[in-house]
Design a protein around this motif. Structure first.
Motif, PDB file in Angstrom:
ATOM      1  N   HIS A 174     -14.249  -2.048   1.094  1.00 24.16           N
ATOM      2  CA  HIS A 174     -13.160  -1.406   0.363  1.00 24.16           C
ATOM      3  C   HIS A 174     -13.471   0.014  -0.129  1.00 24.16           C
ATOM      4  N   ALA A 232      -4.347   2.064   5.803  1.00 26.00           N
ATOM      5  CA  ALA A 232      -4.161   3.146   4.836  1.00 26.00           C
ATOM      6  C   ALA A 232      -3.464   4.297   5.539  1.00 26.00           C
ATOM      7  N   ARG A 256     -12.684   3.707  -1.196  1.00 26.26           N
ATOM      8  CA  ARG A 256     -11.502   4.460  -1.626  1.00 26.26           C
ATOM      9  C   ARG A 256     -11.962   5.810  -2.185  1.00 26.26           C
ATOM     10  N   TYR A 264     -16.555   2.041  -3.945  1.00 29.59           N
ATOM     11  CA  TYR A 264     -16.607   0.935  -3.002  1.00 29.59           C
ATOM     12  C   TYR A 264     -17.190  -0.273  -3.707  1.00 29.59           C
ATOM     13  N   GLU A 274      -2.401  -1.701  -6.873  1.00 31.04           N
ATOM     14  CA  GLU A 274      -2.239  -0.323  -6.375  1.00 31.04           C
ATOM     15  C   GLU A 274      -1.359   0.467  -7.343  1.00 31.04           C
ATOM     16  N   THR A 324     -10.053   3.885   5.740  1.00 27.37           N
ATOM     17  CA  THR A 324      -9.201   4.681   4.847  1.00 27.37           C
ATOM     18  C   THR A 324      -9.414   6.153   5.150  1.00 27.37           C
ATOM     19  N   SER A 337      -8.234   0.851  -6.734  1.00 26.89           N
ATOM     20  CA  SER A 337      -7.466   1.989  -6.240  1.00 26.89           C
ATOM     21  C   SER A 337      -7.394   3.050  -7.334  1.00 26.89           C
ATOM     22  N   TRP A 338      -7.116   4.295  -6.911  1.00 27.43           N
ATOM     23  CA  TRP A 338      -7.119   5.444  -7.809  1.00 27.43           C
ATOM     24  C   TRP A 338      -5.713   5.804  -8.273  1.00 27.43           C
ATOM     25  N   SER A 362     -11.250   9.325  -4.218  1.00 25.40           N
ATOM     26  CA  SER A 362     -10.363   9.864  -5.251  1.00 25.40           C
ATOM     27  C   SER A 362      -9.498  10.963  -4.652  1.00 25.40           C
ATOM     28  N   THR A 378       0.836  -1.198   0.000  1.00 25.79           N
ATOM     29  CA  THR A 378       0.000   0.000   0.000  1.00 25.79           C
ATOM     30  C   THR A 378       0.870   1.247   0.000  1.00 25.79           C
TER      31      THR A 378
END
Length: 487
Positions: A349, A226, A351, A361, A462, A289, A404-405, A353, A180
């Motif tokens: 999950h 995170a 996340r 999610y 990631e 997160t 992931s972004w 941006s 991560t």
């Protein structure tokens, strides 16, 4: 130059010339009103201007193929025997450079059963928005609790270069959690080596240390974690995880928590920050997160039920609580953004941006382990309006999870089992400035047959802005060292 070198050079040139000369070229092709039977499916996709070549193959008994990729003032032509199509890397880069913000038209003509067929053309929309050039992922057999030969890999997305950043055989045959980044920054990141003698391996500018992120009153060490935007804190969950087998083969394996709580760790003072709101004894809390501005911790929570008997009643809501990075304190009010009881599905999950505008999610019918749930999909919430997007162009009829972004908020990578329901692969989707997500494409490989022969899943991909300053041998040394304890 010696006579021997001259002869070798001449003969090599003759072989290349003869090979090219023997490759059939299209002659009086029949027009076919359908797209070519290509794998991977790279038809009509949005691609970043810095992606590696989209090599592909044509399924079926193909004797020869010609591909013309026509951009703005630049064209690539590939002729080959068989159905495999591989682009020259330098020509590909020039095509994308010339086509930024524009469309490349692709025409595929194939020789089958002695007849040339020109298929319906398709487009590659080349965006001006680059994708972060590196991707990390865990390669693992997609089967129950087997983790032998597990590796964490780093792949350059602009080329086909790949290397190991942690290896099962080098860390005492231990299982490893995924890697991560902190804000996609290769200078600050972490991975977790499980088992006795393991711990969180923290990377600070290539200097690795082993952290024992666990206090005496916690049920386990960190599992899902995170970084905060400043990199001073991590938020993490502690989980007692139980695997269970389904009688129905469509689900195969279920994983659920007996206990799970969420905490914050100050990785500068090596202390744990607690809140009763994140460690409620009547609930499960997991998948925390930070928001990109550090003002919130997003997490998933569900009321406790009898497990495994009432597993299908286990549904997680999506919540957030305030956080102050200046003082390292957790807020006192929990907001629910997605309520499992009213929505009828379970969330995991989350996340956000990097621009703070969107929250993606996963949703499934129940539980907290969606990779074996074929109904698992991605959803996107506009955090300014609360509007939810079902991402219909992105999702498939199989599991779509672990996303992931990119650092510019324009690209999303996720693990999808859409091809066969068994092996997860990294797919990329472009999210434009209006928040519209476009048709995704799979990670390109040098060998068009790669995915037919690769027998491992790509887990938890990631994106990173640069090459990591360590490798698997460095992780091996870090694991051998003493762990820094937390309190």
């Amino acid at each position: 130059m010696s006579l021997k070198s001259v002869i070798y050079t001449v003969l090599t040139g003759v072989v290349v010339f003869l090979t090219a000369a023997c490759t059939p070229k299209p002659s009086r092709p029949v027009q076919v009103g359908e797209l070519p039977p290509m794998y991977p499916d790279y038809t009509d996709v949005w691609i970043p201007c810095n992606i590696a070549p989209l090599n592909f193959l044509l399924r079926g008994d193909v004797e020869a193929v010609e591909v013309r990729a026509v951009g703005d003032g630049h064209e690539i032509v590939v002729n080959s025997r068989g159905g495999e199509v591989c682009f020259d890397e330098s020509e590909w880069k020039e095509l994308l450079r010339a086509s930024q913000g524009k469309t490349v038209r692709v025409v595929v003509t194939a020789l089958t059963d002695g007849q040339w067929r020109e298929y319906k053309s398709f487009s590659w929309h080349v965006t001006t928005d680059t994708i972060d050039p590196y991707l990390t992922y865990r390669l693992i057999e997609p089967d129950y609790e087997i983790y032998q030969n597990l590796t964490l890999k780093e792949r350059c997305l602009e080329t086909f270069d790949e290397r190991s950043i942690s290896d099962y055989g080098l860390v005492g045959n231990r299982c490893m959690n995924c890697h991560t980044y902190s804000s996609q920054n290769p200078s600050l990141s972490a991975l977790y080596v499980r088992g006795e003698g393991g711990g969180m391996i923290l990377n600070r500018d290539g200097r690795l240390s082993k952290l024992n992120v666990k206090a005496d009153d916690m049920v386990s060490g960190s599992v899902y974690f995170a970084f905060s935007p400043s990199g001073k804190y991590i938020t993490f969950s502690t989980n007692v995880i139980i695997p269970a087998f389904h009688a129905r083969p469509s689900k195969r394996l279920e994983v659920f928590d007996r206990v799970s709580d969420v905490y914050v760790a100050d990785i500068e003072s090596n202390t744990i920050v607690r809140s009763a709101l994140l460690s409620d004894t009547t609930a499960f809390e997991t998948f925390p997160t930070f928001s990109p501005d550090g003002r919130y911790i997003y997490f998933c929570t569900a009321p406790k039920v009898n497990l495994p008997q009432d597993l299908k009643a286990l549904r997680y809501s999506l919540c957030r609580v305030g956080f102050d990075e200046r003082t390292g304190t957790i807020g006192t009010v929990v907001d629910t953004l997605y309520h499992a009881r009213t929505e009828g599905q379970s969330v995991c999950h989350p996340r956000v941006s990097p621009d703070g505008q969107y929250l993606v999610y996963s949703v499934a019918d129940y539980g907290t382990f969606p990779i074996w749930h074929p109904e698992a999909d991605l959803q996107m919430m506009n955090l300014r309006t609360g509007e939810k997007d079902m991402m219909e162009k992105v999702n498939s009829h199989k599991s779509d999870t672990y996303h992931s972004w990119s650092s510019n908020s324009r690209w999303l990578v996720f693990a999808s089992k859409r091809d066969d329901g068994l092996y997860g692969k990294p797919y990329f989707t472009y999210v434009d400035r209006q928040g519209k997500a476009h048709k995704p494409f799979v990670l390109p490989q040098r060998d068009p047959l790669f995915y037919d022969h690769h027998l491992k899943s790509f887990n938890a991909p990631e994106l990173g802005k640069g090459r990591l300053p360590f490798d698997a041998s460095d992780v091996r040394q870090a694991v051998k060292g003493a762990a820094v304890d937390f309190k």
